[in-house]
Motif scaffolding. Sequence first.
Motif, PDB file in Angstrom:
ATOM      1  N   THR A 148       1.592   7.850   9.868  1.00 20.13           N
ATOM      2  CA  THR A 148       2.156   7.787   8.518  1.00 20.13           C
ATOM      3  C   THR A 148       3.598   7.323   8.620  1.00 20.13           C
ATOM      4  O   THR A 148       4.427   8.000   9.214  1.00 20.13           O
TER       5      THR A 148
ATOM      6  N   TYR B 212       8.580   7.019  -0.060  1.00 21.09           N
ATOM      7  CA  TYR B 212       7.285   6.335  -0.012  1.00 21.09           C
ATOM      8  C   TYR B 212       6.653   6.510   1.364  1.00 21.09           C
ATOM      9  O   TYR B 212       7.355   6.560   2.375  1.00 21.09           O
TER      10      TYR B 212
ATOM     11  N   GLU C 287       0.808  -1.227   0.000  1.00 18.49           N
ATOM     12  CA  GLU C 287       0.000   0.000   0.000  1.00 18.49           C
ATOM     13  C   GLU C 287       0.842   1.279   0.000  1.00 18.49           C
ATOM     14  O   GLU C 287       0.288   2.384  -0.021  1.00 18.49           O
ATOM     15  N   ALA C 288       2.171   1.149   0.028  1.00 16.68           N
ATOM     16  CA  ALA C 288       3.023   2.343   0.047  1.00 16.68           C
ATOM     17  C   ALA C 288       2.874   3.148  -1.237  1.00 16.68           C
ATOM     18  O   ALA C 288       2.839   2.595  -2.330  1.00 16.68           O
ATOM     19  N   LYS C 289       2.782   4.474  -1.088  1.00 16.35           N
ATOM     20  CA  LYS C 289       2.630   5.358  -2.255  1.00 16.35           C
ATOM     21  C   LYS C 289       3.867   6.250  -2.372  1.00 16.35           C
ATOM     22  O   LYS C 289       4.365   6.774  -1.378  1.00 16.35           O
ATOM     23  N   ARG C 290       4.335   6.459  -3.597  1.00 11.61           N
ATOM     24  CA  ARG C 290       5.485   7.341  -3.785  1.00 11.61           C
ATOM     25  C   ARG C 290       5.037   8.792  -3.661  1.00 11.61           C
ATOM     26  O   ARG C 290       4.105   9.219  -4.338  1.00 11.61           O
ATOM     27  N   VAL C 291       5.705   9.555  -2.790  1.00 10.09           N
ATOM     28  CA  VAL C 291       5.340  10.963  -2.591  1.00 10.09           C
ATOM     29  C   VAL C 291       6.417  11.910  -3.097  1.00 10.09           C
ATOM     30  O   VAL C 291       6.204  13.117  -3.179  1.00 10.09           O
TER      31      VAL C 291
ATOM     32  N   TRP D 281       3.033   5.284   3.866  1.00 14.76           N
ATOM     33  CA  TRP D 281       1.833   4.468   4.023  1.00 14.76           C
ATOM     34  C   TRP D 281       1.288   4.622   5.439  1.00 14.76           C
ATOM     35  O   TRP D 281       2.037   4.974   6.356  1.00 14.76           O
TER      36      TRP D 281
END
Lengths: 192, 192
Positions: free
Chosen positions: A38, A25, A12-16, A27
């Motif tokens: 977070t 990343y 579920e990790a998102k690249r920011v 999540w």
Amino acid sequence: MSMERKTTLPPEAKRVFKGEIFEVYQWPQALYDGSVATFEKLKRADTVMVIPVTEDGTILLAHEEQPGKPLTLGFVSGRIEEGEDPVQAARRELLEETGYQGEADPFLISEEQPFSKMDWNVYLFLVRKCKKVAEQSLDPGERINLRKVTFDELVELVVQGHMSYSSFSDRILRAKLEPQKMRELYELIYSS
Amino acid sequence: MSMERKTTLPPEAKRVFKGEIFEVYQWPQALYDGSVATFEKLKRADTVMVIPVTEDGTILLAHEEQPGKPLTLGFVSGRIEEGEDPVQAARRELLEETGYQGEADPFLISEEQPFSKMDWNVYLFLVRKCKKVAEQSLDPGERINLRKVTFDELVELVVQGHMSYSSFSDRILRAKLEPQKMRELYELIYSS
């Protein structure tokens, strides 16, 4: 060789953020009391490290200088480029940084994630029967002098604290405490 | 104690990202052939590590669990909060993670930047004459069991590879190779 890349990022990790070297990343992570925080982790291109051994048993080390960094003595190393597998990267970095090429295939000694907050694999290869086939071909951000050592000299450089830290230098240090482990290391490097 | 924070970011570095833990900085860097590349480095809050020693010579280690990470055995540690100096952070982390407090002031053993691409100082303190004065007070993202060891047991844990890597565990390993260095380490920990 086919190798599944190990990742320690949760699905579920998102690249920011994506920079020149690092990606960030994030999540949502449940904590022990049920609250959610977070969490954050970095990602960077994987690295290959190479220990080249020539036909007469000489080990090649890299005395490396980079802008803004102190001179270090360590193993040949570099990043795995887009589309490359670790073995291809090991061959390329060896050729670029030393001008040497191995008759034998790169042999994977270890694979590690050295930093818990970073999705970053370091593959350590041994390349036996190396011969000089070209001149060094360095990036404009590198200066590398080769240093040729025997097995005993490598051990002594580690014990004296002259080698950059790596899990392999740590392994040499531990082997210094146990003759049997030192014999195993010697055999790892020299037996084919 | 007043301590100048060491930074390895060049003055022209600009922050391009700020996350939960990491900040990313970039700057233009001249290379050896005169060309210019964008260099990148991370920054994170500095860390204190603490070796607490009780009056009877027992050393306290932290067996720590965090969400998504393997269990580790290491020294008490934590981040330096905004507005704290390293000594204050060492006292606070010691009290929170162990419930112990030192009669003696925290004594700085070493200060290092463990990762070349990260502006991050790790301060290692020794705190002698520690006594239990409270219960642990942990963050919801921490689980810490204390482990009480003698000096010899600490050395053995390092040699057997059971302690998380730190420059101090590396120092213990090197001391194992030289009796004089081991005597110096023992004196560092126990002489006042």
